[in-house]
Design an enzyme around this catalytic site. Sequence first.
Site, mmCIF file in Angstrom:
data_model
loop_
_atom_site.group_PDB
_atom_site.id
_atom_site.type_symbol
_atom_site.label_atom_id
_atom_site.label_comp_id
_atom_site.label_asym_id
_atom_site.label_seq_id
_atom_site.Cartn_x
_atom_site.Cartn_y
_atom_site.Cartn_z
ATOM 1 N N LYS A 1 0.794 -1.226 0.000
ATOM 2 C CA LYS A 1 0.000 0.000 0.000
ATOM 3 C C LYS A 1 0.829 1.281 0.000
ATOM 4 O O LYS A 1 0.358 2.329 -0.465
ATOM 5 C CB LYS A 1 -0.945 0.004 1.198
ATOM 6 C CG LYS A 1 -2.104 -0.971 1.092
ATOM 7 C CD LYS A 1 -3.129 -0.497 0.072
ATOM 8 C CE LYS A 1 -4.405 -1.334 0.146
ATOM 9 N NZ LYS A 1 -5.439 -0.836 -0.785
ATOM 10 N N SER B 1 0.740 -10.140 -0.784
ATOM 11 C CA SER B 1 0.483 -8.698 -0.761
ATOM 12 C C SER B 1 0.686 -8.036 0.596
ATOM 13 O O SER B 1 0.846 -6.813 0.655
ATOM 14 C CB SER B 1 -0.940 -8.420 -1.256
ATOM 15 O OG SER B 1 -1.890 -9.146 -0.498
#
Length: 403
Positions: A53, A301
Amino acid sequence: MSLPDAAAVRAATAVLDGVAWRTPVEGSTSLAEQVGGPVLLKCENLQRTGSFKLRGAYVRLSRLSDAEKARGVVAASAGNHAQGVALAAALLGITAVVYMPLDAALPKVAATRQYGAEVRQVSADLNGALAAARADAAQSGRVFIHPFDHADVVAGQGTLGLEILEQVPDVRTVIVPAGGGGLLAGVATALSETDVAVVGVQAAGAAAFPASLAEGRPVPLERLSTMADGIAVPAPGEVPFALVQRYVDDIRTVSEEQIARALLLLAERAKLVVEPSGAAGVAALLDAPETFEPPVVVVLSGGNVDPLVLLRVIRHGLAAAGRYLQMRVRVPDSPGALATLLAALAESGGNVVNVEHARTAVGLGLDEVEIGVELETKGPEHCTRVLADLRTRGYGVASTALG
């Protein structure tokens, strides 16, 4: 609606130089054996803030005007976007307020505060946090930083795809976890000038993309149910959806059991701590390994998982892998009966982790007690042997649940 292209992703790479780490790719022998060719793990769980992110958040914030930067930013997140915005804001000298759900993982909340953002926990779900953040932006003048639905955010996430191309030049398939679709869209856009297949993976209890793609527009889910909070998003963003429609080859869904087993495999075999959403790609690979053309790169992720959640998920993964056995055994209500049962289980190689002793149960005789036993085993075959051994010894196994 502005959509980024591959050139925009390349431009974002320059913005992130010295900010985002170039995370490693690690080969997995156990996964490669199942696929029949090389499988590599793109370890974005080792990125700064513990997830991808930061890439999108920093690109978005860096392109704000001086006046916008002076007003500050506001965001909403279950955790990973919160940390990305908080760190990006700190690096750029911008004040940040982040709205998070009331049940957001404590380590994610604490880390967001440590990076310098003001955290406000306001609702039971991400939708409520997003509404609060938008209302804050309207009232305060802070710039709302969407977690996935913006061209700069998508371009920043896509830099991960360019790294994969550099690190694994012969890659044929890239598997990407997906919630709102920012990472999936970014990676697919980065690879759009190649013939690499891009596959998105969603948790079955939070899979908004299949219905949305069928309808040709983002369709919100009425209910979300998954332990993978990082991809528990009710609807795709407009920007990611348009790019996923254009560039993504397939969308798969995985169950909670499959995610838990994948997380367990990553911990045991790859020695990697990954949050449930980060393990979704590996779950899809384990579900149908023969359907992916190698070399395969699976994106991990994120790695921001609450230790207590990790314990529960690992236990769930052990059960899903057949390494837990739960049963209820009836024994005579006499001194030493429990000790004899436990001795028999020890001889069978099972490790008892929990015992319950009940004298009242439906159908239980006056001279009987029911023992609830939970034990660790070496797999499904061992479970079968343990049960067979008990029955050979004359025990009545009232019920069983093979994990």
